[in-house]
Design a protein around this motif. Structure first.
Motif, mmCIF file in Angstrom:
data_model
loop_
_atom_site.group_PDB
_atom_site.id
_atom_site.type_symbol
_atom_site.label_atom_id
_atom_site.label_comp_id
_atom_site.label_asym_id
_atom_site.label_seq_id
_atom_site.Cartn_x
_atom_site.Cartn_y
_atom_site.Cartn_z
ATOM 1 N N HIS A 34 21.226 1.467 8.171
ATOM 2 C CA HIS A 34 19.826 2.292 7.619
ATOM 3 C C HIS A 34 18.614 1.590 6.775
ATOM 4 N N PHE A 35 19.248 1.090 5.726
ATOM 5 C CA PHE A 35 18.206 0.769 5.293
ATOM 6 C C PHE A 35 17.463 -0.372 5.509
ATOM 7 N N ALA A 36 18.339 -1.206 5.999
ATOM 8 C CA ALA A 36 17.805 -2.773 6.293
ATOM 9 C C ALA A 36 16.785 -2.477 7.423
ATOM 10 N N LEU A 37 17.060 -1.272 8.239
ATOM 11 C CA LEU A 37 16.529 -1.270 9.564
ATOM 12 C C LEU A 37 15.041 -0.560 8.481
ATOM 13 N N ARG A 38 15.055 0.338 7.388
ATOM 14 C CA ARG A 38 14.132 0.291 6.724
ATOM 15 C C ARG A 38 13.175 -0.045 6.479
ATOM 16 N N ASP A 39 13.529 -1.507 5.820
ATOM 17 C CA ASP A 39 12.737 -2.406 4.769
ATOM 18 C C ASP A 39 12.531 -2.971 5.793
ATOM 19 N N GLU A 40 13.130 -3.323 6.598
ATOM 20 C CA GLU A 40 12.241 -3.728 8.375
ATOM 21 C C GLU A 40 11.166 -3.223 9.193
ATOM 22 N N VAL A 41 11.164 -1.725 9.310
ATOM 23 C CA VAL A 41 10.176 -1.311 10.242
ATOM 24 C C VAL A 41 8.741 -0.675 8.859
ATOM 25 N N PRO A 64 -3.962 -0.503 21.870
ATOM 26 C CA PRO A 64 -2.972 -0.337 22.451
ATOM 27 C C PRO A 64 -1.696 -1.672 22.150
ATOM 28 N N ASN A 65 -2.651 -2.850 21.398
ATOM 29 C CA ASN A 65 -1.576 -3.638 21.560
ATOM 30 C C ASN A 65 -0.027 -3.460 20.720
ATOM 31 N N LEU A 66 -0.274 -1.927 19.658
ATOM 32 C CA LEU A 66 0.416 -1.416 18.773
ATOM 33 C C LEU A 66 1.892 -0.974 19.481
ATOM 34 N N TYR A 67 1.419 -0.144 20.859
ATOM 35 C CA TYR A 67 2.749 -0.017 21.809
ATOM 36 C C TYR A 67 3.164 -0.974 22.177
ATOM 37 N N ARG A 68 2.858 -1.244 22.899
ATOM 38 C CA ARG A 68 3.540 -2.870 23.452
ATOM 39 C C ARG A 68 4.307 -3.509 22.304
ATOM 40 N N GLU A 69 4.145 -3.642 20.785
ATOM 41 C CA GLU A 69 4.406 -4.507 19.871
ATOM 42 C C GLU A 69 5.649 -3.311 19.378
ATOM 43 N N PHE A 70 5.239 -2.412 19.162
ATOM 44 C CA PHE A 70 5.987 -1.631 18.940
ATOM 45 C C PHE A 70 7.391 -1.333 20.123
ATOM 46 N N GLY A 71 7.352 -1.248 21.577
ATOM 47 C CA GLY A 71 8.681 -1.580 22.148
ATOM 48 C C GLY A 71 9.520 -2.660 22.654
ATOM 49 N N ARG A 72 8.340 -4.316 21.893
ATOM 50 C CA ARG A 72 9.261 -5.245 21.830
ATOM 51 C C ARG A 72 9.707 -5.500 20.528
ATOM 52 N N ARG A 73 9.821 -4.510 19.752
ATOM 53 C CA ARG A 73 10.832 -4.744 18.647
ATOM 54 C C ARG A 73 11.989 -3.712 18.760
ATOM 55 N N GLY A 74 12.308 -3.405 19.904
ATOM 56 C CA GLY A 74 13.201 -2.144 20.236
ATOM 57 C C GLY A 74 13.046 -0.728 20.005
ATOM 58 N N TYR A 75 11.938 -0.498 19.331
ATOM 59 C CA TYR A 75 11.773 0.839 18.409
ATOM 60 C C TYR A 75 11.602 1.724 19.250
ATOM 61 N N ALA A 78 15.005 3.252 20.027
ATOM 62 C CA ALA A 78 15.917 4.032 18.998
ATOM 63 C C ALA A 78 15.115 5.568 19.142
ATOM 64 N N LEU A 79 14.057 5.179 20.049
ATOM 65 C CA LEU A 79 13.581 6.706 19.737
ATOM 66 C C LEU A 79 14.305 7.587 21.215
ATOM 67 N N ALA A 80 14.667 7.226 22.103
ATOM 68 C CA ALA A 80 15.093 7.816 23.442
ATOM 69 C C ALA A 80 16.094 8.909 23.436
ATOM 70 N N GLY A 81 15.928 9.273 22.557
ATOM 71 C CA GLY A 81 16.902 10.489 22.529
ATOM 72 C C GLY A 81 18.171 10.080 22.985
ATOM 73 N N VAL A 82 19.052 9.710 23.040
ATOM 74 C CA VAL A 82 20.025 9.145 23.541
ATOM 75 C C VAL A 82 21.057 8.735 21.714
ATOM 76 N N ILE A 92 16.208 -5.165 25.240
ATOM 77 C CA ILE A 92 16.007 -5.475 23.910
ATOM 78 C C ILE A 92 16.979 -5.283 23.080
ATOM 79 N N ARG A 93 16.768 -5.715 21.760
ATOM 80 C CA ARG A 93 17.226 -5.232 20.253
ATOM 81 C C ARG A 93 16.753 -4.913 18.883
ATOM 82 N N ILE A 94 17.493 -4.089 18.467
ATOM 83 C CA ILE A 94 16.197 -3.606 16.971
ATOM 84 C C ILE A 94 17.219 -4.779 15.588
ATOM 85 N N LYS A 95 16.432 -5.918 15.305
ATOM 86 C CA LYS A 95 16.805 -7.226 14.274
ATOM 87 C C LYS A 95 17.537 -7.235 13.384
ATOM 88 N N SER A 96 17.543 -5.683 12.921
ATOM 89 C CA SER A 96 18.498 -5.096 11.749
ATOM 90 C C SER A 96 19.424 -4.166 12.218
#
Length: 442
Positions: A34-41, A64-75, A78-82, A92-96
């Motif tokens: 969790h802390f590694a993800l915090r630092d990454e985000v 609009p490029n911000l949204y695509r980058e957000f998706g590319r990083r796997g974020y 993580a917000l899909a509600g599952v 796609i995988r979250i790096k940390s």
């Protein structure tokens, strides 16, 4: 029981501007991932969001490029509600965070770090429509629908939103009037009606839409997955008090054709789909409003340490310190309650969570929006005229002050949330009394 961990603090130690577990205190909720993800985000937010927040707020548009980058990083994944990372529909995988270690607290970390930028508009641009529409597809969509649309949605290549609210039906979702009429050949629904205040609607390719297919009331609602059609789907941006850039939309359907295969859940059973995501939606709102409350406290505390009045720093006035004491007490209380609710949500199945957590989450949502409103008011008082001016030193306070109502009303208004919290508790009390009577008879 999880072993408590204590990691070195990485944030400044201004009191109460961070949760205690970010300042070197023990926690059983979070671990190294969790802390590694915090630092990454946080690195992502500092590079791609913070420098542009004021510019986007004035323009009312986010790159609009911000949204695509957000998706590319796997974020977005993580917000899909599952509760588990959706590896079935994306590479796609979250790096940390390895997928097998993912849990709901990782989702909360992402929301928290995005909100650190101090803009509800940017936050909702990234996740406002997504995390209230995608869960319905995951939980109630057909396998064919999920295979067809989820990969591009999770990657940020396509956007979806939830279309429930109408001009005359907000919290009272059982009285929706948008109709879906079955075609003569039985292959399509024809959808006609108006939806209002639809977050991200102006950007969206897909609309997870509540329609009237049967009798009045909650028993006649069907959820449909509707693809944008330039001929029969019209979207117009609504100008709002705050949340600029989030794409609040007036949405009109004019006999929009929807294949029967794109029903989400059961025909006339859509109310279940709507109710199923309320806990997830409201937990997200609580996470956002809690961080925004801290942002307001931090901004005003930094100003109080800098500003001098009557020959001394603002912070040296007891009346100012009392404001911080009240704000901090409310924030820390909400944070503790919220973390426990996320823990319960993590381990309960959907059915148990719907029955047992609906009331407490609703009550916590009401409390945190009242807390944010308090913090916005007190921060504005501490900043004085600077908080009445867009941009500059008081710009963050001014912006969040405008955005308070967007948290107090959507997702269930405060009044309804407080009442739900009590009603749900009373139901549990009756069940408890009945169980005691049975035990007495035995």
């Amino acid at each position: 029981m999880s072993t408590p961990v204590k990691l070195p603090p990485v944030s400044d130690l201004l009191p109460y501007t961070e949760p205690d577990y970010y300042q070197g205190f023990y926690t059983t909720y979070f671990n190294e991932t969790h802390f590694a993800l915090r630092d990454e985000v946080r690195e992502f937010v500092n590079e791609f969001i913070v420098p542009y927040v004021d510019e986007w707020d004035v323009a009312g548009e986010v790159d609009p490029n911000l949204y695509r980058e957000f998706g590319r990083r796997g974020y977005l994944c993580a917000l899909a509600g599952v509760r588990e990372y959706p590896t079935e529909y994306t590479d796609i995988r979250i790096k940390s965070v390895p997928p097998e270690k993912f849990d709901p607290f990782h989702e909360i970390i992402i929301i928290d770090e995005v909100c650190r930028a101090g803009s509800g508009g940017v936050c909702w641009f990234l996740m406002g429509g997504y995390n209230i529409s995608v869960p319905a597809i995951f939980k109630f969509g057909s396998p064919a629908l999920k295979r067809r649309v989820l990969p591009d949605i999770l990657a940020g290549k396509k956007r979806s939103c939830l279309a429930i609210t109408e001009p005359d039906a907000g919290s009272d979702v059982a009285n929706l009037t948008t109709t879906a009429t079955l075609s003569e050949d039985g292959k399509h629904y024809l959808v006609t009606g108006t939806k209002k205040w639809i977050t991200n609607g102006i950007f969206s390719d897909y609309f997870v839409t509540a329609t009237r297919t049967g009798k009045k009331g909650m028993g006649g609602i069907t959820m449909l997955f509707i693809e944008r059609d330039s001929q029969t789907v019209d979207t117009r941006k609504i100008m709002t008090q705050g949340m600029r850039g989030s794409g609040t939309t007036l949405l009109n359907f004019d006999e929009t054709k929807v294949p029967v295969a794109d029903v989400i859940g059961e025909v006339n059973g859509g109310f279940k789909s709507i109710m199923a995501n309320f806990n997830h939606e409201r937990l997200g709102i609580i996470a956002q409003a809690t961080r925004f409350s801290r942002v307001l406290l931090q901004a005003s505390l930094e100003w109080a340490l800098e500003r001098e009045t009557f020959g001394t720093k603002l912070i040296n006035h007891a009346v100012i310190r009392s404001k911080f004491g009240v704000m901090a007490g409310r924030i820390e209380g909400v944070q503790a309650w919220f973390n426990d609710l996320v823990l319960q949500y993590k381990y309960m199945d959907d059915q148990e969570a719907m029955v047992r957590l609906g009331g407490p989450i609703a009550a916590c949502k009401a409390l945190v929006t009242q807390t944010m409103e308090l913090c916005a008011r007190e921060a504005s008082q501490i900043y004085g005229g600077l908080s009445y001016t867009q941009g500059g030193k008081g710009g963050t306070v001014e912006r969040l002050y405008r955005e308070v109502r967007a948290f107090a009303i959507p997702g269930g208004s405060e009044e309804i949330m407080i009442d739900l919290g009590v009603r749900q508790t009373l139901k549990d009390l009756k069940k408890y009394e009945q169980s005691l009577k049975k035990q007495t008879k035995l």
